[in-house]
Design a protein around this motif. Sequence first.
Motif, short mmCIF file in Angstrom:
data_model
loop_
_atom_site.label_atom_id
_atom_site.label_comp_id
_atom_site.label_asym_id
_atom_site.label_seq_id
_atom_site.Cartn_x
_atom_site.Cartn_y
_atom_site.Cartn_z
N VAL A 3 0.84 -1.19 0.00
CA VAL A 3 0.00 0.00 0.00
C VAL A 3 0.88 1.25 0.00
N HIS A 7 1.09 4.22 -2.85
CA HIS A 7 0.87 5.65 -2.63
C HIS A 7 2.05 6.48 -3.13
N VAL A 207 -7.40 22.02 0.16
CA VAL A 207 -8.45 21.01 0.25
C VAL A 207 -7.92 19.73 0.91
N PHE A 217 1.90 14.01 3.43
CA PHE A 217 1.09 13.68 2.25
C PHE A 217 1.09 14.85 1.27
N LYS B 89 -15.40 23.38 -2.58
CA LYS B 89 -13.97 23.06 -2.62
C LYS B 89 -13.65 21.77 -3.38
N LEU B 91 -11.78 19.91 -6.50
CA LEU B 91 -10.58 20.20 -7.29
C LEU B 91 -10.95 20.18 -8.77
N ASP B 93 -9.28 20.41 -11.50
CA ASP B 93 -8.49 19.71 -12.52
C ASP B 93 -8.52 18.20 -12.33
N ARG B 94 -9.41 17.73 -11.44
CA ARG B 94 -9.53 16.28 -11.26
C ARG B 94 -10.97 15.87 -11.51
N GLU B 98 -11.61 11.03 -9.13
CA GLU B 98 -10.40 11.44 -8.41
C GLU B 98 -10.71 12.35 -7.23
N LEU B 102 -9.71 11.33 -3.21
CA LEU B 102 -8.74 12.09 -2.42
C LEU B 102 -8.75 11.77 -0.91
N PRO B 103 -9.92 11.77 -0.25
CA PRO B 103 -9.88 11.47 1.19
C PRO B 103 -9.33 10.08 1.50
N SER B 105 -7.07 8.39 -0.41
CA SER B 105 -5.62 8.46 -0.61
C SER B 105 -4.96 9.05 0.63
N ILE B 106 -5.59 10.12 1.12
CA ILE B 106 -5.05 10.80 2.30
C ILE B 106 -5.01 9.86 3.50
N GLY B 108 -4.76 6.74 3.38
CA GLY B 108 -3.87 5.62 3.12
C GLY B 108 -4.56 4.30 2.87
N PHE B 109 -5.71 4.36 2.19
CA PHE B 109 -6.43 3.12 1.86
C PHE B 109 -5.72 2.33 0.76
N PRO B 110 -5.81 1.01 0.80
CA PRO B 110 -5.30 0.23 -0.33
C PRO B 110 -6.07 0.62 -1.60
N PRO B 111 -5.38 0.84 -2.70
CA PRO B 111 -6.00 1.40 -3.91
C PRO B 111 -7.24 0.65 -4.39
N ARG B 150 -17.78 12.90 -1.62
CA ARG B 150 -16.43 13.02 -1.09
C ARG B 150 -16.45 13.05 0.45
#
Lengths: 299, 215
Positions: A3, A7, A207, A217, B89, B91, B93-94, B98, B102-103, B105-106, B108-111, B150
């Motif tokens: 994981v 990332h 954001v 991050f 708020k 983004l 450009d995503r 995506e 974002l939350p 990814s932040i 740290g979840f497995p993709p 989100r």
Amino acid sequence: MRVWLAHHLEAVRLALRRLSAAPLNTLLSLLAIGVALALPAGGQMLLGNALHLADTTSAVPQISVFMAANADRRMATEIESRLGKYGGVKQVQFVSREDTLTRMKANPGLRDVIEALPGNPFPDAFVVTATDDRPETMEQLAAEFRQWPKVEHVQLDSAWVRRLDALLKLGRTAVMLLGALLGAGLIAIIFSIIRMQALTHRAEIEVSQLLGATDGFVRRPFLYYGCLLGLGGGVVAWLLVSAAALWLRAPLSELVRLYDLTLVLEGLDARDSGLLLGFAAGLGWLGAMISLRQHLRQG
Amino acid sequence: MIRFDRVSKRYPPGVDALSDLSFEVAEREMVVVGGHSGAGKSTLLKLIAAVETATRGTVLVGGQNVSGLARSALPYLRRRIGMVFQDQKLLLDRNAFENVMLPLSIAGFPPREAAQRVRAALDKVGLASREKALPVMLSGGEQQRLAIARAVVNRPSMLLADEPTAHLDNETAADVARIFHEFHDVGVTVLIATYAGDLFPGARRLQLDHGKLVP
Ligand SMILES: Nc1ncnc2c1ncn2[C@@H]1O[C@H](COP(=O)(O)OP(=O)(O)OP(=O)(O)O)[C@@H](O)[C@H]1O
Ligand SMILES: [Mg+2]
């Protein structure tokens, strides 16, 4: 672990996406970094070659004693035995004028000139090494030999090797200084590039922070961005130095051949290439780090 | 779950957005914060997520004093809270996918698991077919719903929404309100700042007037 890797790959992908989103900007940045790095890298390349040259060239200082052109072989033999017995002389090597002529004729450029001359323009000569080869002693010996009859010219060879040695020490210091200076310059370049990047992406930073992103991050894609720019600049510098080495190789070989030396100019060796790329990437990362630390502290 | 104890918030030039505010919100409760424009609704929500800090008093969230939180602890508080911002708020450009990713990814979840969750969240707000769309390609209502997706994708225990039904026609607004009811039904604590309190009939109301609670 998987994981974590995913990332980081994601951050690298994002950094690459941003680099390719503004190709002209990226190209100009790479060029600026590349040129900045090429200076110390080029210096290191020249220094490496000079060191190699100095290593393969005898560093033993010698005195060349040239007989007058009108001196015959008997006088030469006399001088030879006198040299051999002289205190402080370690070894005497006789170089006959015929040998010199043959050697010089081997050079196609000189052959025509020599053949146009009526006789053998070269005198008999001796190459003398001393037991004590400190410059002062050598100078004394040379001065003494100059007084002898039928000795036309006495030359202290290889004094230049000492000079080269001193010069190389200076060169090494200069390269290090240049490296430090332009390394700092590189950090400054990356610093401002990343500051611009952070401003461009400030909405995203804000954001992300609102959604619970840690500083780590938020920093990650920017660090990779700086690192990749540095690495790319390092590759540009490597290419510049290699091109310069190739380009200079032939004329420089010509030049040193005039001094009876051989030199094939080589680009950076594997170790120096690795150092160059490693430093470039590391400094890019550092520049980005400093830039973001300042940005996040303000934000 | 949330407790305000004599909280005041004064913005730099000297605007008192909230003054001497005390109230409590229990776990799994649904609360609507009402009041005129400038009454302090957004400020109240921002204090809970520590986007702003109280000038006086204490804000407790899950027993934690939010105003006293170290900068390094803020991210972990915010990950427990899903927030829909008044200005969304998103983004720009995503794409939708995506933005919702974002939350995760932040956090740290497995993709792969994250992608499943993103699709589930988009499906929940009726945007399953629009995952490739950039925010500008979405209507106002769709953008609102994207912001909600989100906020909930992380399955937070608390949902704060600032005017989630502004600029929506009645039908779309009712749709959005229904989504919040569904989250409330599965045990999420929900706070909504809105003029349109009627959309949330079962909710308790907190009425603000010039930064003070109307009894
Ligand atoms: N960042 C800020 N700096 C200075 N003053 C602010 C700031 N944010 C809000 N205010 C002021 O604080 C008061 C309360 O603002 P707030 O945004 O909480 O109101 P609101 O109830 O959300 O209004 P609206 O319904 O229009 O969104 C207003 O008078 C506003 O002008
Ligand atoms: Mg508001």
